[in-house]
Scaffold this motif. Sequence first.
Motif, PDB file in Angstrom:
ATOM      1  N   CYS A 123       5.028  -9.043   2.730  1.00 13.64           N
ATOM      2  CA  CYS A 123       3.491  -8.985   2.582  1.00 13.64           C
ATOM      3  C   CYS A 123       3.121  -9.306   3.464  1.00 13.64           C
ATOM      4  O   CYS A 123       2.657  -8.829   4.249  1.00 13.64           O
ATOM      5  CB  CYS A 123       2.809 -10.254   1.164  1.00 13.64           C
ATOM      6  N   LEU A 124       3.226 -10.939   5.222  1.00 14.18           N
ATOM      7  CA  LEU A 124       2.954 -10.671   5.945  1.00 14.18           C
ATOM      8  C   LEU A 124       2.804 -10.217   6.318  1.00 14.18           C
ATOM      9  O   LEU A 124       2.232  -9.122   7.684  1.00 14.18           O
ATOM     10  CB  LEU A 124       2.782 -12.243   6.712  1.00 14.18           C
ATOM     11  N   LEU A 150       1.001  -6.532   6.487  1.00 13.17           N
ATOM     12  CA  LEU A 150       0.232  -6.806   6.719  1.00 13.17           C
ATOM     13  C   LEU A 150       0.043  -6.211   7.796  1.00 13.17           C
ATOM     14  O   LEU A 150      -0.538  -5.883   9.097  1.00 13.17           O
ATOM     15  CB  LEU A 150      -0.299  -8.564   6.519  1.00 13.17           C
ATOM     16  N   ALA A 173      -1.383  -2.105   2.196  1.00 16.13           N
ATOM     17  CA  ALA A 173      -0.954  -3.602   1.875  1.00 16.13           C
ATOM     18  C   ALA A 173      -2.124  -3.632   1.670  1.00 16.13           C
ATOM     19  O   ALA A 173      -1.647  -5.122   1.150  1.00 16.13           O
ATOM     20  CB  ALA A 173      -2.329  -3.755   3.712  1.00 16.13           C
ATOM     21  N   ALA A 174      -3.118  -3.055   0.622  1.00 14.84           N
ATOM     22  CA  ALA A 174      -3.677  -3.697  -0.975  1.00 14.84           C
ATOM     23  C   ALA A 174      -1.735  -3.999  -1.699  1.00 14.84           C
ATOM     24  O   ALA A 174      -2.481  -5.107  -3.003  1.00 14.84           O
ATOM     25  CB  ALA A 174      -4.441  -3.347  -1.775  1.00 14.84           C
ATOM     26  N   SER A 225       1.222  -4.408  -1.781  1.00 18.48           N
ATOM     27  CA  SER A 225       1.672  -5.792  -1.221  1.00 18.48           C
ATOM     28  C   SER A 225       1.016  -7.097  -1.491  1.00 18.48           C
ATOM     29  O   SER A 225       1.611  -8.207  -1.674  1.00 18.48           O
ATOM     30  CB  SER A 225       1.382  -5.693  -0.372  1.00 18.48           C
ATOM     31  N   LEU A 226      -0.036  -7.247  -1.043  1.00 23.28           N
ATOM     32  CA  LEU A 226      -1.116  -8.321  -1.396  1.00 23.28           C
ATOM     33  C   LEU A 226      -0.561  -8.935  -3.412  1.00 23.28           C
ATOM     34  O   LEU A 226      -0.645  -9.826  -3.689  1.00 23.28           O
ATOM     35  CB  LEU A 226      -2.422  -8.230  -0.652  1.00 23.28           C
ATOM     36  N   ASP A 248       3.504  -8.897  -4.387  1.00 26.10           N
ATOM     37  CA  ASP A 248       4.714  -9.090  -3.542  1.00 26.10           C
ATOM     38  C   ASP A 248       3.705 -11.107  -3.577  1.00 26.10           C
ATOM     39  O   ASP A 248       4.284 -12.067  -3.901  1.00 26.10           O
ATOM     40  CB  ASP A 248       4.086  -9.028  -2.276  1.00 26.10           C
ATOM     41  N   LEU A 249       2.043 -11.116  -2.915  1.00 26.27           N
ATOM     42  CA  LEU A 249       1.725 -12.198  -2.886  1.00 26.27           C
ATOM     43  C   LEU A 249       0.921 -13.094  -3.792  1.00 26.27           C
ATOM     44  O   LEU A 249       1.093 -13.873  -4.502  1.00 26.27           O
ATOM     45  CB  LEU A 249       0.606 -12.288  -2.067  1.00 26.27           C
ATOM     46  N   PHE A 250       0.440 -12.059  -4.480  1.00 35.18           N
ATOM     47  CA  PHE A 250      -0.433 -12.896  -6.517  1.00 35.18           C
ATOM     48  C   PHE A 250       0.456 -12.868  -7.186  1.00 35.18           C
ATOM     49  O   PHE A 250       1.066 -13.423  -7.581  1.00 35.18           O
ATOM     50  CB  PHE A 250      -1.797 -11.891  -6.458  1.00 35.18           C
ATOM     51  N   THR A 294      -8.342  -6.089  -3.878  1.00 38.62           N
ATOM     52  CA  THR A 294      -7.778  -6.529  -2.337  1.00 38.62           C
ATOM     53  C   THR A 294      -7.391  -5.237  -1.419  1.00 38.62           C
ATOM     54  O   THR A 294      -7.781  -5.584  -0.367  1.00 38.62           O
ATOM     55  CB  THR A 294      -6.452  -6.831  -2.357  1.00 38.62           C
ATOM     56  N   VAL A 354      -9.131  -5.161   1.939  1.00 37.95           N
ATOM     57  CA  VAL A 354      -8.320  -5.035   3.273  1.00 37.95           C
ATOM     58  C   VAL A 354      -9.352  -4.409   4.473  1.00 37.95           C
ATOM     59  O   VAL A 354      -9.477  -4.042   5.667  1.00 37.95           O
ATOM     60  CB  VAL A 354      -7.146  -3.801   2.944  1.00 37.95           C
TER      61      VAL A 354
END
Length: 538
Positions: free
Chosen positions: A128-129, A132, A367-368, A370-371, A374-376, A397, A401
């Motif tokens: 994710c990082l 971004l 980007a949204a 992946s957030l 992957d992240l959430f 997200t 973003v």
Amino acid sequence: MTTSGSGTQAIVLVLFTTLVTVTLLMCVMAGPDRDDLANFYTGYLSLTPLKNGLAIAGDYISAATVLSTTGIIALTGYDGYVLAVSTALSLVLLMFLLAEPLRNAGRFTMGDVLARNMPGRAVRIAACLVTLSATLPFLVVQLSGAGSLLTFILNIPHAAGARTASIVIVGTLMIIYAAIGGMRGTALIQMIKIVLLLGTSIVVAALVLNRFDWSPGAILRAAQHGSGAGPAYLHQGLQLGTSAGGRLDFLSFQITIILGVACLPHITMRLYSAQDVPAVRRSMSWAVGTVTTFCLLVIIMGTGAAALLGSQHITAADPHGRTSLLMLSQVLGGAPGSAGATMLYSAVAGMVFITLLSSVAGMTLAAASSLAHDLFAHAVRRGRAEPRTEMTVAAWTSVVVGIVAIGLATTVQNWDVGVLTTLAVCIGASAVAPALTYSLFWRGFTRTGLLATLYGGAASALLLMVFSKAVSGTPSAVFPHADFDLFPMQTTGLVSIPFGYLAGWMGSRLDHRRRAADSREHRRLYEEGEARLLAAAE
């Protein structure tokens, strides 16, 4: 050189309004249900190879490719030609090396590919990082450029308020496209964009060739004269110099483009929307053919701009030549104010506008996604998030973003932020490309190696770029009056790409050694225990 009269401005505004209305309507109609993840991320795999190929090409060809590459060709000749060829070669590399394995391994995002054999929160967070870090700089560049371009197109006084309003308008539209349309909605916008882009570019290129009686030699001779560089226009060196350092920087730039552009997350994400491996193969064939055709047209248009406008007129409007295509359309259309000039300029302006909108929408969606995914869904909820919840997070997200990108673009609108494009591509080449190739083709790749590749490649590209000549130490740098250029080149790829691959190899080798040592220790303890049991039995 003036941009347009009041009649042309009115036609351009009507065209812009029509494009926004049609694309918004298509996004709403194609938008997924609130609890349908597969539709949001992949569009139900419903796109035919032709449509998906056009969507891939649309995501691949950004506003920077259209405007900046044309300007670089107009001002530097040979260096710009090689850039256009490298741009096409990058997609060819993706087609033959990574497209089919990515389609087999991925589901929704790059994190799915990387976590297939190495699941865990750390991998998802790293993916994710890096996503971004590769998409947000591109978004800032596109939105920052939107302010200057729209004020130029609409002949609005080039004031900070007008540019800020343009950035906010484009940014708001990109948020709506990504949040409502999902993969299928943005794909439809990309298809509209690529059809308009190719159609308009073919007309402009044909008019350029016709102006010189379809003689490539005549165009090149006129371009050499118009550029003011003479024969040097057709030799390497006008962009980065002819010294040994300049040639090395030129090589670094081309390697970075070839390895990095096609590996950017918003490009690879399109591969997961293909129905199967044969479909992704056919999609990539359409995409490569479309991009290659466009790069050829860009070479003709950029050379035509040098021949018909001259470098002095181009740099007077924009030092980097990003308005050269718009200025070229004014010259080719006929007398100022004529119907031909108005129609051609309006068509090119509409093409630039839809290119801006579609480019930022695709990056925002990547980007949204992946957030949210992957992240959430995987790092925070550990894969137990409800589809409706994940969809809601993805929509919000997209808003976050978009707001962050709008804020950053507004802040740096007076800076020369072209270096952010280079940074994003360097991260793609130095972190994403090594991580994908190792994950897909090396069975000895481990979680430690993956994290070392992602973080090490991205960090090295960022650190070297901060201390490069693109940021300080030269008149064309972001901070021309500062001098902290410890890295002697303008691109980092020649160092950061090998570093990314080396970090992944070393991390994996250390993992294997640690596991071997642990295995030997366990075996020693086991044998000691067996010996004690035997001694006690005796």
